[in-house]
Design a protein around this motif. Sequence first.
Motif, PDB file in Angstrom:
ATOM      1  N   ASP A 164       0.673  -1.097  -0.094  1.00 15.27           N
ATOM      2  CA  ASP A 164       0.040  -0.143   0.112  1.00 15.27           C
ATOM      3  C   ASP A 164       0.745   1.337  -0.035  1.00 15.27           C
ATOM      4  OD1 ASP A 164      -2.332  -1.363   0.011  1.00 15.27           O
ATOM      5  OD2 ASP A 164      -2.549  -1.237   2.168  1.00 15.27           O
ATOM      6  N   VAL A 165       2.099   1.253   0.675  1.00 17.47           N
ATOM      7  CA  VAL A 165       2.760   2.565   1.024  1.00 17.47           C
ATOM      8  C   VAL A 165       3.446   2.563  -0.442  1.00 17.47           C
ATOM      9  CG1 VAL A 165       5.043   3.319   1.821  1.00 17.47           C
ATOM     10  CG2 VAL A 165       2.976   2.338   3.381  1.00 17.47           C
ATOM     11  N   SER A 187       2.111   9.882  -3.906  1.00 16.10           N
ATOM     12  CA  SER A 187       1.337  10.883  -3.238  1.00 16.10           C
ATOM     13  C   SER A 187       2.160  11.136  -1.951  1.00 16.10           C
ATOM     14  CB  SER A 187      -0.059  10.402  -2.964  1.00 16.10           C
ATOM     15  OG  SER A 187      -0.003   9.367  -2.279  1.00 16.10           O
ATOM     16  N   LEU A 188       3.173  10.549  -1.795  1.00 14.65           N
ATOM     17  CA  LEU A 188       4.059  10.940  -0.476  1.00 14.65           C
ATOM     18  C   LEU A 188       4.276  12.316  -0.143  1.00 14.65           C
ATOM     19  CD1 LEU A 188       6.176   8.812   1.861  1.00 14.65           C
ATOM     20  CD2 LEU A 188       7.430  11.239   0.779  1.00 14.65           C
ATOM     21  N   ASP A 189       4.705  13.016  -1.295  1.00 19.90           N
ATOM     22  CA  ASP A 189       5.211  14.201  -1.143  1.00 19.90           C
ATOM     23  C   ASP A 189       3.770  15.284  -1.061  1.00 19.90           C
ATOM     24  OD1 ASP A 189       7.765  13.966  -1.558  1.00 19.90           O
ATOM     25  OD2 ASP A 189       7.676  14.067  -3.750  1.00 19.90           O
ATOM     26  N   ASP A 190       2.883  14.956  -1.575  1.00 23.14           N
ATOM     27  CA  ASP A 190       1.476  15.697  -1.462  1.00 23.14           C
ATOM     28  C   ASP A 190       1.055  15.488   0.105  1.00 23.14           C
ATOM     29  OD1 ASP A 190       1.719  16.630  -4.220  1.00 23.14           O
ATOM     30  OD2 ASP A 190       0.385  14.961  -4.678  1.00 23.14           O
ATOM     31  N   VAL A 191       1.118  14.371   0.401  1.00 24.78           N
ATOM     32  CA  VAL A 191       0.443  14.033   1.934  1.00 24.78           C
ATOM     33  C   VAL A 191       1.470  14.755   2.851  1.00 24.78           C
ATOM     34  CG1 VAL A 191       0.219  12.271   3.578  1.00 24.78           C
ATOM     35  CG2 VAL A 191      -0.528  11.804   1.186  1.00 24.78           C
ATOM     36  N   MET A 192       2.556  14.914   2.737  1.00 26.22           N
ATOM     37  CA  MET A 192       3.700  15.302   3.807  1.00 26.22           C
ATOM     38  C   MET A 192       3.513  16.719   3.565  1.00 26.22           C
ATOM     39  SD  MET A 192       4.269  12.814   5.378  1.00 26.22           S
ATOM     40  CE  MET A 192       5.049  13.904   6.799  1.00 26.22           C
ATOM     41  N   ILE A 229      -7.579   9.361  -0.244  1.00 29.48           N
ATOM     42  CA  ILE A 229      -6.847   8.310   0.302  1.00 29.48           C
ATOM     43  C   ILE A 229      -7.238   8.003   1.737  1.00 29.48           C
ATOM     44  CG2 ILE A 229      -4.428   7.627   1.056  1.00 29.48           C
ATOM     45  CD1 ILE A 229      -3.396   9.388  -0.996  1.00 29.48           C
ATOM     46  N   PRO A 230      -7.498   6.620   1.713  1.00 27.23           N
ATOM     47  CA  PRO A 230      -8.214   6.419   3.347  1.00 27.23           C
ATOM     48  C   PRO A 230      -7.160   6.897   4.376  1.00 27.23           C
ATOM     49  CG  PRO A 230      -8.110   4.324   1.881  1.00 27.23           C
ATOM     50  CD  PRO A 230      -7.250   5.510   1.035  1.00 27.23           C
ATOM     51  N   VAL A 231      -7.872   7.264   5.470  1.00 29.23           N
ATOM     52  CA  VAL A 231      -6.928   7.582   6.711  1.00 29.23           C
ATOM     53  C   VAL A 231      -5.582   6.621   7.014  1.00 29.23           C
ATOM     54  CG1 VAL A 231      -7.010   8.430   9.032  1.00 29.23           C
ATOM     55  CG2 VAL A 231      -8.764   8.977   7.489  1.00 29.23           C
ATOM     56  N   SER A 232      -6.025   5.457   6.905  1.00 28.37           N
ATOM     57  CA  SER A 232      -5.099   4.236   7.440  1.00 28.37           C
ATOM     58  C   SER A 232      -3.876   4.538   6.395  1.00 28.37           C
ATOM     59  CB  SER A 232      -5.951   2.952   7.306  1.00 28.37           C
ATOM     60  OG  SER A 232      -6.111   2.552   6.167  1.00 28.37           O
ATOM     61  N   LYS A 233      -4.279   4.709   4.953  1.00 27.29           N
ATOM     62  CA  LYS A 233      -2.943   4.597   4.251  1.00 27.29           C
ATOM     63  C   LYS A 233      -2.392   5.949   4.486  1.00 27.29           C
ATOM     64  CE  LYS A 233      -4.713   1.682   0.566  1.00 27.29           C
ATOM     65  NZ  LYS A 233      -5.067   1.637  -0.719  1.00 27.29           N
ATOM     66  N   ILE A 234      -2.876   7.022   4.735  1.00 28.37           N
ATOM     67  CA  ILE A 234      -2.198   8.233   5.353  1.00 28.37           C
ATOM     68  C   ILE A 234      -1.161   8.175   6.357  1.00 28.37           C
ATOM     69  CG2 ILE A 234      -2.664  10.694   6.123  1.00 28.37           C
ATOM     70  CD1 ILE A 234      -3.460  10.549   3.072  1.00 28.37           C
ATOM     71  N   GLU A 235      -1.717   7.351   7.317  1.00 27.09           N
ATOM     72  CA  GLU A 235      -0.810   6.988   8.574  1.00 27.09           C
ATOM     73  C   GLU A 235       0.348   6.338   8.017  1.00 27.09           C
ATOM     74  OE1 GLU A 235      -3.693   5.273  11.233  1.00 27.09           O
ATOM     75  OE2 GLU A 235      -4.553   7.336  11.662  1.00 27.09           O
ATOM     76  N   LEU A 236      -0.003   5.137   7.390  1.00 28.88           N
ATOM     77  CA  LEU A 236       1.140   4.445   6.710  1.00 28.88           C
ATOM     78  C   LEU A 236       2.226   5.326   5.848  1.00 28.88           C
ATOM     79  CD1 LEU A 236      -0.572   1.262   5.453  1.00 28.88           C
ATOM     80  CD2 LEU A 236       0.989   1.177   7.435  1.00 28.88           C
ATOM     81  N   ILE A 237       1.864   5.904   5.042  1.00 28.72           N
ATOM     82  CA  ILE A 237       2.595   7.220   4.547  1.00 28.72           C
ATOM     83  C   ILE A 237       3.352   7.911   5.550  1.00 28.72           C
ATOM     84  CG2 ILE A 237       2.527   9.323   2.948  1.00 28.72           C
ATOM     85  CD1 ILE A 237       0.275   7.930   1.467  1.00 28.72           C
ATOM     86  N   ILE A 238       2.693   8.570   6.462  1.00 27.29           N
ATOM     87  CA  ILE A 238       3.336   9.211   7.543  1.00 27.29           C
ATOM     88  C   ILE A 238       4.424   8.467   8.361  1.00 27.29           C
ATOM     89  CG2 ILE A 238       3.351  10.537   9.742  1.00 27.29           C
ATOM     90  CD1 ILE A 238       0.447  11.206   8.659  1.00 27.29           C
ATOM     91  N   LYS A 239       4.152   7.237   8.550  1.00 28.38           N
ATOM     92  CA  LYS A 239       5.209   6.126   9.280  1.00 28.38           C
ATOM     93  C   LYS A 239       6.298   5.991   8.343  1.00 28.38           C
ATOM     94  CE  LYS A 239       1.941   3.958  12.173  1.00 28.38           C
ATOM     95  NZ  LYS A 239       1.364   2.638  12.407  1.00 28.38           N
ATOM     96  N   PHE A 240       6.098   5.883   7.024  1.00 30.98           N
ATOM     97  CA  PHE A 240       6.966   5.562   6.196  1.00 30.98           C
ATOM     98  C   PHE A 240       8.046   6.824   5.935  1.00 30.98           C
ATOM     99  CE2 PHE A 240       8.725   5.652   1.617  1.00 30.98           C
ATOM    100  CZ  PHE A 240       9.314   4.373   1.707  1.00 30.98           C
ATOM    101  N   ASP A 241       7.607   7.900   5.923  1.00 33.51           N
ATOM    102  CA  ASP A 241       8.262   9.169   5.922  1.00 33.51           C
ATOM    103  C   ASP A 241       9.271   9.232   6.872  1.00 33.51           C
ATOM    104  OD1 ASP A 241       8.749  11.780   4.271  1.00 33.51           O
ATOM    105  OD2 ASP A 241       8.009  12.612   6.252  1.00 33.51           O
ATOM    106  N   LYS A 242       8.669   9.066   8.158  1.00 34.70           N
ATOM    107  CA  LYS A 242       9.505   9.075   9.312  1.00 34.70           C
ATOM    108  C   LYS A 242      10.656   8.040   9.217  1.00 34.70           C
ATOM    109  CE  LYS A 242       5.744  10.657  12.546  1.00 34.70           C
ATOM    110  NZ  LYS A 242       5.101  10.180  13.774  1.00 34.70           N
ATOM    111  N   LEU A 243      10.399   6.853   8.522  1.00 39.07           N
ATOM    112  CA  LEU A 243      11.507   5.794   8.614  1.00 39.07           C
ATOM    113  C   LEU A 243      12.647   6.552   7.640  1.00 39.07           C
ATOM    114  CD1 LEU A 243       9.291   2.592   8.744  1.00 39.07           C
ATOM    115  CD2 LEU A 243      10.977   3.388  10.529  1.00 39.07           C
ATOM    116  N   LYS A 244      11.920   7.022   6.370  1.00 34.43           N
ATOM    117  CA  LYS A 244      12.724   7.410   5.448  1.00 34.43           C
ATOM    118  C   LYS A 244      13.675   8.746   5.866  1.00 34.43           C
ATOM    119  CE  LYS A 244      11.622  10.206   1.910  1.00 34.43           C
ATOM    120  NZ  LYS A 244      10.846  10.762   0.790  1.00 34.43           N
TER     121      LYS A 244
END
Length: 107
Positions: free
Chosen positions: A59-60, A66-71, A89-104
């Motif tokens: 999913d991520v 859309s990672l840049d747009d979301v962040m 985008i569903p909220v759960s996927k938004i949360e995954l994108i945020i977690k992925f960005d933090k890991l990145k």
Amino acid sequence: MQMMDITVLSLLALLVIILLMLVSKNSKLAKENKKLNEILDVKNVTISNYEASRVAVKDVIENFSSLDDVMELINSGESKASVSEKLGIPVSKIELIIKFDKLKKRD
């Protein structure tokens, strides 16, 4: 008759000994079966967790574009719900994108 009585008693004793041995083996097998079932349950849980993590990563990756747009929207103060509505985008996927960005950012 006495010889016949001794033979019957010895056969009966042998039968009792065999039955006790079978009961003992059966209890050992029941314990081993219980352990194997517990291992099987752990294996099934591990597999389901692995599959769930694969789906989350997929999913991520699918929403990576859309990672840049979301962040950008999150950093500008938007809530997850409003970002979800704006981007569809569903909220759960938004949360995954945020977690992925933090890991990145951590690497």
